[in-house]
Design an enzyme around this catalytic site. Sequence first.
Site, short mmCIF file in Angstrom:
data_model
loop_
_atom_site.label_atom_id
_atom_site.label_comp_id
_atom_site.label_asym_id
_atom_site.label_seq_id
_atom_site.Cartn_x
_atom_site.Cartn_y
_atom_site.Cartn_z
N SER A 164 0.98 -1.33 0.02
CA SER A 164 0.19 0.08 -0.23
C SER A 164 0.99 1.23 0.15
CB SER A 164 -1.03 -0.09 1.17
OG SER A 164 -0.01 -0.25 2.37
N CYS A 196 1.97 -6.23 10.35
CA CYS A 196 2.17 -5.00 9.66
C CYS A 196 3.35 -4.54 9.01
CB CYS A 196 1.49 -3.82 10.42
SG CYS A 196 1.46 -2.35 9.66
N HIS A 252 5.00 -2.25 8.90
CA HIS A 252 5.77 -1.21 9.61
C HIS A 252 6.10 -1.64 10.80
CE1 HIS A 252 3.79 1.40 6.64
NE2 HIS A 252 4.26 2.43 7.13
N CYS A 312 1.98 -6.31 1.62
CA CYS A 312 1.31 -5.71 2.50
C CYS A 312 0.24 -6.82 3.42
CB CYS A 312 0.26 -4.83 1.82
SG CYS A 312 -0.89 -3.81 2.63
N GLU A 364 6.55 5.72 10.52
CA GLU A 364 6.86 6.70 9.47
C GLU A 364 7.67 7.73 9.92
OE1 GLU A 364 4.38 7.15 6.10
OE2 GLU A 364 4.06 5.01 5.95
#
Length: 275
Positions: free
Chosen positions: A12, A187, A189, A74, A155
């Site tokens: 994504s 996930c 991240h 993702c 992020e």
Amino acid sequence: MNNDFPIGVFDSGVGGLSVLKHLVRIMPNERYIYLGDTARVPYGNKSPETVQQYSQQCAQFLLSHQVKVVIIACNTASAVALEAVRQISPVPVIGVIQPSAEAALRATKNGTIGIIGTRATVGSNAYAHEIQTLTTTEHINVVGQACPLFVPLAEEGWIAHPATRAIAEEYMKPLKAENVDTLVLGCTHYPLLTETLQLAMPGVTLIDPGEHAAEVTRRVLTTKHALAHTQEIPSTRIDYYVTDIPATFPQVAKQFLGFDVPMPLLVSIEQLGRL
Ligand code: DGL
């Protein structure tokens, strides 16, 4: 399947670079095409129908570049759109759920596995389904916990920030209460937050989906005799595409990948929609 065709990876956004990192580490002789749907990120709070449509478009883009395998980096797309992507793909499609579920089952000793991810991933119960499919043991307890605040924190580079630690403690409470001994970082991240998560969950085995998806990819390509022809000098070549170029792309991408990333090429979502 041609050995010299590239491996296609989509996500994504930039988070999928945490999966690409492992692919490049274990298969440095391959060529890669990475597509981050940065114009439409996040997928984690969208409906399954929307994520399926976006995922098919991303996969179609990779297929138009003659990839030999499609990796869905993702977790959200792997959780809700794996079948939708398989329907349109003539080449193998590998998501991150099954490899991580297998790894979690290998790791757990007390049979209590925690899954953290976006609301869409946790809400889909994809991990729980996969784990139940893979095991004949009835005593596997899967505990899901959505951790939506982790994506912006990662992020932002707040990897070990006190605020991130406090939020991690809060999110981990229900998992601790259930005594999970294995935690899937479900996930893209979350592997960035490994240190903070390990502090919040001492003694718990953390599963990084990228690592296991990369292993499965190598296995699939080996079985199909489709690994790139070995060269003496690793010659990894990666083409990066995104649907929008955020100003912060170079810094954020470097955090995920661990090395400098050149400016990506832009592919508009109109272009993706036309494929
Ligand atoms: N890549 C997503 C995932 O792994 C996180 C970001 C998003 O919500 O799109 O679930």
